[in-house]
Scaffold this motif. Structure first.
Motif, PDB file in Angstrom:
ATOM      1  N   PRO A 142     -27.521   2.097 -13.843  1.00  0.00           N
ATOM      2  CA  PRO A 142     -26.635   3.212 -13.475  1.00  0.00           C
ATOM      3  C   PRO A 142     -27.276   4.150 -12.457  1.00  0.00           C
ATOM      4  N   ALA A 143     -28.574   4.381 -12.580  1.00  0.00           N
ATOM      5  CA  ALA A 143     -29.259   5.247 -11.611  1.00  0.00           C
ATOM      6  C   ALA A 143     -29.294   4.592 -10.234  1.00  0.00           C
ATOM      7  N   ARG A 144     -29.480   3.280 -10.191  1.00  0.00           N
ATOM      8  CA  ARG A 144     -29.477   2.590  -8.895  1.00  0.00           C
ATOM      9  C   ARG A 144     -28.118   2.714  -8.218  1.00  0.00           C
ATOM     10  N   ARG A 145     -27.059   2.580  -8.990  1.00  0.00           N
ATOM     11  CA  ARG A 145     -25.723   2.729  -8.401  1.00  0.00           C
ATOM     12  C   ARG A 145     -25.519   4.153  -7.899  1.00  0.00           C
ATOM     13  N   PHE A 146     -26.043   5.108  -8.642  1.00  0.00           N
ATOM     14  CA  PHE A 146     -25.895   6.500  -8.209  1.00  0.00           C
ATOM     15  C   PHE A 146     -26.652   6.750  -6.909  1.00  0.00           C
ATOM     16  N   VAL A 147     -27.878   6.249  -6.776  1.00  0.00           N
ATOM     17  CA  VAL A 147     -28.635   6.522  -5.548  1.00  0.00           C
ATOM     18  C   VAL A 147     -28.043   5.769  -4.357  1.00  0.00           C
ATOM     19  N   GLU A 148     -27.374   4.647  -4.620  1.00  0.00           N
ATOM     20  CA  GLU A 148     -26.673   3.977  -3.516  1.00  0.00           C
ATOM     21  C   GLU A 148     -25.549   4.866  -2.996  1.00  0.00           C
ATOM     22  N   ARG A 149     -24.776   5.447  -3.914  1.00  0.00           N
ATOM     23  CA  ARG A 149     -23.718   6.379  -3.505  1.00  0.00           C
ATOM     24  C   ARG A 149     -24.326   7.600  -2.818  1.00  0.00           C
ATOM     25  N   LEU A 150     -25.455   8.049  -3.317  1.00  0.00           N
ATOM     26  CA  LEU A 150     -26.107   9.212  -2.736  1.00  0.00           C
ATOM     27  C   LEU A 150     -26.589   8.915  -1.318  1.00  0.00           C
ATOM     28  N   GLY A 151     -27.135   7.719  -1.111  1.00  0.00           N
ATOM     29  CA  GLY A 151     -27.565   7.340   0.235  1.00  0.00           C
ATOM     30  C   GLY A 151     -26.407   7.336   1.215  1.00  0.00           C
ATOM     31  N   GLU A 152     -25.260   6.827   0.779  1.00  0.00           N
ATOM     32  CA  GLU A 152     -24.077   6.843   1.638  1.00  0.00           C
ATOM     33  C   GLU A 152     -23.691   8.277   1.993  1.00  0.00           C
ATOM     34  N   ARG A 153     -23.800   9.158   1.023  1.00  0.00           N
ATOM     35  CA  ARG A 153     -23.399  10.547   1.250  1.00  0.00           C
ATOM     36  C   ARG A 153     -24.281  11.229   2.284  1.00  0.00           C
ATOM     37  N   VAL A 154     -25.596  10.971   2.228  1.00  0.00           N
ATOM     38  CA  VAL A 154     -26.512  11.658   3.158  1.00  0.00           C
ATOM     39  C   VAL A 154     -26.836  10.799   4.369  1.00  0.00           C
ATOM     40  N   GLY A 155     -26.223   9.609   4.456  1.00  0.00           N
ATOM     41  CA  GLY A 155     -26.331   8.798   5.663  1.00  0.00           C
ATOM     42  C   GLY A 155     -27.628   8.060   5.852  1.00  0.00           C
ATOM     43  N   VAL A 156     -28.241   7.623   4.747  1.00  0.00           N
ATOM     44  CA  VAL A 156     -29.497   6.873   4.842  1.00  0.00           C
ATOM     45  C   VAL A 156     -29.482   5.758   3.807  1.00  0.00           C
ATOM     46  N   PRO A 157     -30.286   4.707   4.019  1.00  0.00           N
ATOM     47  CA  PRO A 157     -30.409   3.690   2.969  1.00  0.00           C
ATOM     48  C   PRO A 157     -31.167   4.269   1.780  1.00  0.00           C
ATOM     49  N   PRO A 158     -30.871   3.787   0.568  1.00  0.00           N
ATOM     50  CA  PRO A 158     -31.540   4.316  -0.622  1.00  0.00           C
ATOM     51  C   PRO A 158     -32.951   3.747  -0.782  1.00  0.00           C
TER      52      PRO A 158
END
Length: 472
Positions: free
Chosen positions: A231-247
């Motif tokens: 679940p944390a990995r999925r969250f950081v993937e979404r977070l990377g999309e939000r800030v425009g960088v790969p996780p």
């Protein structure tokens, strides 16, 4: 010597293995604030395991709180005052000690405090964590800062896992090496924390990496970390999309800590998810197995005091409550009786589960339940027990959470119980085993004694079947 508001503060220097540290003495209490225990986690050291701080070549000025990992408060309104302090040296700790002990008298037991905040926020600089009442009662109090959120707990392929816990482990190493210079006994260390801090205590109690670093443990409103990284990995993937960088380490390293913390808060709000998206994960050298499994196999020589508040996040809709419940008092009462509230299934269920995991531990486990209802929050809410255990009812911000007349005798009794535990005394009430009807210390139930020993406090949230205790 300083004179502020009629109070005299004198400089005092301690010569520790870490180097000379200059603090301030106010009456019978000495404070050494913001002492770095690790290299700043910036530049190439960001997203790296913590590295021990070099010895101070010159006296270190410990007269003020150090920088905090929190850059952005997790909520606009928090029960605990949580100041954010700018700066890079976020891996620091503060020591509050009895003035008459440091350097020349018999060493005192030590309380190491880990702040809460969902592993995303919180501040060790909170006035609610000042250790002056512990110092008054012969205890050296240490409060610790550690990395939070993405920087502390994001499971990234090219980053060591559980960096926030690794920070805490290094801080405990620092205590073992240095606390004697401040009048503390490294052989009598109690690790304590509340909320995420309590969860960290249970995690470290179950960790092979923490063996020997503390001798007693206290968990206030903690949870048993399951530690599934997916679940944390999925969250950081979404977070990377939000800030425009790969996780990745490089991707998140190109964004400031403040930007990432703001993005985490925004993304949680959009997902309408009250769970903690980033926290300790299982599968490394720090947490090789789940905390529940680790508790069953480790730390059996460490006595544990464990409890929760009666209502946590399920308080009534009191007019001044900044986070009112959407349910009526009658609905909350029915849910409490059934053990179906978030309070029960998340926080209070952790108590019998931990006791069941450690039922064979020779050192023992004791339960408590904090039941005093804050007139502001409309119940025994999350965090309101902290000023009682610290005996700091006059701390800044306490009236906003507790109202103008919290019971001082309850604070005295709760603090005395905690001080006695830290000093090595066995609690007066019976040990718990995780079964129905376990004894517990109950604090402040309306209409009853402020302090009472009772049984069955946690029964609604446990099910005993073939010796197995589970959350409903």
């Amino acid at each position: 010597m300083e004179h502020i508001d009629g109070i005299t503060r004198r400089s005092v220097t301690v010569h520790a293995p870490a180097g000379p540290v200059v603090g301030r003495r106010t009456g019978p209490v000495q404070r050494f604030l913001g002492i770095p225990y690790a290299q700043p986690p910036t530049g190439v050291r960001r997203f790296a395991a913590p590295l021990r701080r070099d010895r101070f070549p010159e006296p270190f000025d410990a007269s003020r709180h150090g920088p905090t990992s929190q850059r952005v408060p997790l909520f606009a309104t928090t029960t605990v005052p949580e100041p954010s302090v700018p700066g890079d040296d976020i891996l620091n700790l503060s020591v509050v000690a009895p003035a008459q002990v440091a350097g020349h008298a018999a060493p005192c037991p030590v309380l190491v405090w880990i702040h809460g905040g969902g592993f995303l926020g919180g501040s060790p600089a909170s006035p609610w964590y000042d250790g002056r009442s512990f110092a008054r009662d012969g205890v050296v109090c240490v409060t610790v800062g550690y990395r939070l959120g993405v920087d502390g707990f994001a499971p990234l392929d090219d980053v060591p896992t559980n960096l926030g816990l690794r920070d805490l482990l290094l801080a405990l190493d620092w205590v073992q090496e240095n606390i004697g210079a401040f009048g503390g006994d490294p052989g009598r260390v109690t690790l304590a924390g509340q909320s995420a801090g309590g969860a960290a205590v249970l995690a470290l109690l179950s960790s092979p990496a923490a063996s020997g670093l503390f001798q007693r443990a206290v968990c206030l409103s903690g949870v048993l970390v399951e530690g599934d990284p997916e679940p944390a990995r999925r969250f950081v993937e979404r977070l990377g999309e939000r800030v425009g960088v790969p996780p990745t380490r490089a991707g998140f390293g190109s964004r400031t800590v403040e930007r990432l913390q703001r993005a985490v808060i925004d993304l949680r709000g959009e997902l309408a998810d009250d769970t903690i998206p980033l926290g300790p994960v299982v599968g490394d050298d720090v947490l090789p197995v789940s905390v529940a499994e680790g508790l069953a196999g480790r730390g059996h020589d460490v006595p544990l005091l464990l409890g929760a508040t009666g209502d946590e996040f399920d308080c009534d809709a009191a007019p001044e409550n900044p986070h009112p419940s959407p349910y009526s008092p009658a609905e909350l009462a029915a849910a409490r009786a059934a053990g179906s509230r978030v309070t029960d299934t998340l926080f209070r269920a952790a108590c019998p589960r931990a006791a069941a995991a450690r039922r064979d531990a020779g050192a023992g486990i004791w339960l408590y339940s904090f039941e005093w209802p804050s007139p502001v929050l409309g119940g025994a809410g999350h965090c309101v027990d902290i000023p009682f255990f610290f005996d700091l009812l006059d701390a800044p911000g306490s009236a906003k959470a507790l109202g103008p007349y919290p019971p001082v005798e309850l604070a005295a009794a709760m603090h005395a119980d905690l001080v006695g535990f830290v000093h090595g005394r066995e609690p007066e009430w019976g040990r718990a085993t995780g079964g129905a009807g376990d004894p517990a210390r109950e604090y402040g139930r309306p209409g009853a004694a402020l302090v009472a020993d009772t049984t069955g406090v946690f029964d609604p949230v446990v099910r005993a079947a073939s010796g197995v205790v589970e959350a409903c």
